[in-house]
Motif scaffolding. Sequence first.
Motif, PDB file in Angstrom:
ATOM      1  N   ASN A  51      32.769 143.346  28.103  1.00  0.00           N
ATOM      2  CA  ASN A  51      33.599 143.534  29.297  1.00  0.00           C
ATOM      3  C   ASN A  51      35.086 143.513  28.966  1.00  0.00           C
ATOM      4  O   ASN A  51      35.884 144.140  29.663  1.00  0.00           O
TER       5      ASN A  51
ATOM      6  N   HIS B  13      36.326 144.556  26.098  1.00  0.00           N
ATOM      7  CA  HIS B  13      36.537 145.500  25.008  1.00  0.00           C
ATOM      8  C   HIS B  13      36.448 146.941  25.543  1.00  0.00           C
ATOM      9  O   HIS B  13      35.605 147.235  26.377  1.00  0.00           O
ATOM     10  N   THR B  14      37.302 147.819  25.049  1.00  0.00           N
ATOM     11  CA  THR B  14      37.191 149.236  25.383  1.00  0.00           C
ATOM     12  C   THR B  14      36.119 149.836  24.485  1.00  0.00           C
ATOM     13  O   THR B  14      36.219 149.766  23.255  1.00  0.00           O
ATOM     14  N   ILE B  15      35.103 150.386  25.098  1.00  0.00           N
ATOM     15  CA  ILE B  15      33.991 150.961  24.339  1.00  0.00           C
ATOM     16  C   ILE B  15      34.274 152.435  24.098  1.00  0.00           C
ATOM     17  O   ILE B  15      34.491 153.200  25.041  1.00  0.00           O
ATOM     18  N   THR B  16      34.276 152.805  22.838  1.00  0.00           N
ATOM     19  CA  THR B  16      34.525 154.196  22.484  1.00  0.00           C
ATOM     20  C   THR B  16      33.472 154.650  21.474  1.00  0.00           C
ATOM     21  O   THR B  16      32.976 153.846  20.685  1.00  0.00           O
TER      22      THR B  16
ATOM     23  N   GLY C 187      30.477 153.177  29.226  1.00  0.00           N
ATOM     24  CA  GLY C 187      31.798 152.877  28.681  1.00  0.00           C
ATOM     25  C   GLY C 187      32.262 153.904  27.661  1.00  0.00           C
ATOM     26  O   GLY C 187      33.439 154.263  27.614  1.00  0.00           O
TER      27      GLY C 187
ATOM     28  N   ARG D 216      31.241 156.940  27.602  1.00  0.00           N
ATOM     29  CA  ARG D 216      31.120 158.254  28.255  1.00  0.00           C
ATOM     30  C   ARG D 216      30.144 159.175  27.517  1.00  0.00           C
ATOM     31  O   ARG D 216      30.420 160.353  27.288  1.00  0.00           O
TER      32      ARG D 216
END
Length: 148
Positions: free
Chosen positions: A90, A92-95, A132, A134
């Motif tokens: 939550n 962390h930016t998930i990429t 997250g 996409r």
Amino acid sequence: MRDEHPNPTKMAFDLEGTLVDLEKLHQQAFEHVAEKLGLKFGPEEFHAFVGAGDAAIAKEIAMLGKLTQYELDPGEIRKAKNKIYEDLLNAHTITPRDGVPEYLEKAKTLVGGDLVIASITPDEMAQKIIDGARLGPFFKHVLTESSI
């Protein structure tokens, strides 16, 4: 001899490790749980279990506890780890990994859009990661821990 123009009906991809790299978050979550139990389970110990899954790591931490006079339940260790991991996710930016969207676009064209995620990640975590990063539009099917 390999066919120069393969025509598979489906292509399956692992979620964590292949499409996204969240290994560090798993390691941090297990390290935090072990620390709360007064045990050491740092990066070196974690990396011995990469690919083995959470259940194997939780059993190892329980075994370490047994060596220090604690009777630990691997299921409880895993639940505690998943809570910490979810908090880390939550925050962390998930990429996706570099190049993954482009590769998936090519793969989707090759198999007519029939791509599959096959992962031991729990359902709700998998969906959070897929959303997250996409990645949802690339996949027709998602097989997770509960469907395997």
